[in-house]
Design an enzyme around this catalytic site. Structure first.
Site, PDB file in Angstrom:
ATOM      1  N   CYS A 176      -4.053  -1.482  -1.674  1.00 17.93           N
ATOM      2  CA  CYS A 176      -4.102  -0.415  -0.664  1.00 17.93           C
ATOM      3  C   CYS A 176      -3.209  -0.759   0.523  1.00 17.93           C
ATOM      4  O   CYS A 176      -2.527   0.116   1.061  1.00 17.93           O
ATOM      5  CB  CYS A 176      -5.532  -0.166  -0.210  1.00 17.93           C
ATOM      6  SG  CYS A 176      -6.516   0.651  -1.481  1.00 17.93           S
TER       7      CYS A 176
ATOM      8  N   GLU B  63      -8.951   4.249   0.142  1.00 17.43           N
ATOM      9  CA  GLU B  63      -7.718   4.361   0.936  1.00 17.43           C
ATOM     10  C   GLU B  63      -6.603   5.017   0.133  1.00 17.43           C
ATOM     11  O   GLU B  63      -5.920   5.921   0.614  1.00 17.43           O
ATOM     12  CB  GLU B  63      -7.259   2.967   1.398  1.00 17.43           C
ATOM     13  CG  GLU B  63      -8.240   2.272   2.318  1.00 17.43           C
ATOM     14  CD  GLU B  63      -9.314   1.454   1.584  1.00 17.43           C
ATOM     15  OE1 GLU B  63      -9.652   1.786   0.428  1.00 17.43           O
ATOM     16  OE2 GLU B  63      -9.812   0.491   2.191  1.00 17.43           O
TER      17      GLU B  63
END
Ligand code: THU
Length: 157
Positions: A104, A65
């Protein structure tokens, strides 16, 4: 949070998931053997992909991500409406969806405040037999972001 069948996804979400699936195979994962692919859909309709990149100093590894966010930044994209995430083991398929880690989520929240929208997130098992649609506001409630410290997000779009 919504459970949905692959066949019921709109075509742009199927396409985003395919992009995540494609880049998943580019994971550099000698330590975990876990493959993760992420694909961001920018507000202008561009897809940007990222895979996890690991390191011998394990803590220096980066998830798919954040890898996608960095790739997007390098291409000049900082605003996104959607993200797809898919993963597989080295010798097994995931039976539950893989959701973004805490670091993330924090970086995705930053991107959502720059964008000015919640970020929709599609999570899929390897075989797409379980799909969950959620969002960064749902995954990171009561979050802290650039707006909380008075950043003029318009300057960074
Ligand atoms: N990983 C991701 O890339 N994204 C996630 O959402 C979960 C974990 C990576 C980090 C590491 O390379 C491997 O998966 C095992 O944790």
């Amino acid at each position: 949070m919504l459970n949905i069948n692959y066949s019921d996804l709109p075509s742009f979400q199927k396409q985003l998931l395919s992009a995540a699936e494609e880049v998943m195979e580019k994971a550099y994962n000698p330590y975990s053997g876990f493959f993760v692919g992420a694909a961001l859909l920018s507000t202008d309709g561009t897809i940007i992909q990222g895979a996890n990149v690991e390191n011998a100093a394990y803590g220096s590894s980066i998830c798919a991500e954040r890898s996608a966010i960095l790739a997007a930044n390098a291409k000049g994209y900082r605003t996104f409406n959607n993200l797809a995430i898919i993963a597989r083991g080295s010798d097994f398929d995931t039976t539950e969806v893989t959701a973004p880690c805490g670091s993330c989520r924090q970086m995705l929240y930053e991107a959502s405040q720059i964008t000015g929208n919640d970020l929709e997130i599609i999570l899929s098992t390897t075989k797409k037999d379980k799909i969950i649609i959620t969002s960064i506001n749902e995954l990171l409630p009561l979050a802290f972001g650039p707006l909380d410290i008075g950043i003029d997000v318009e300057k960074y779009k």
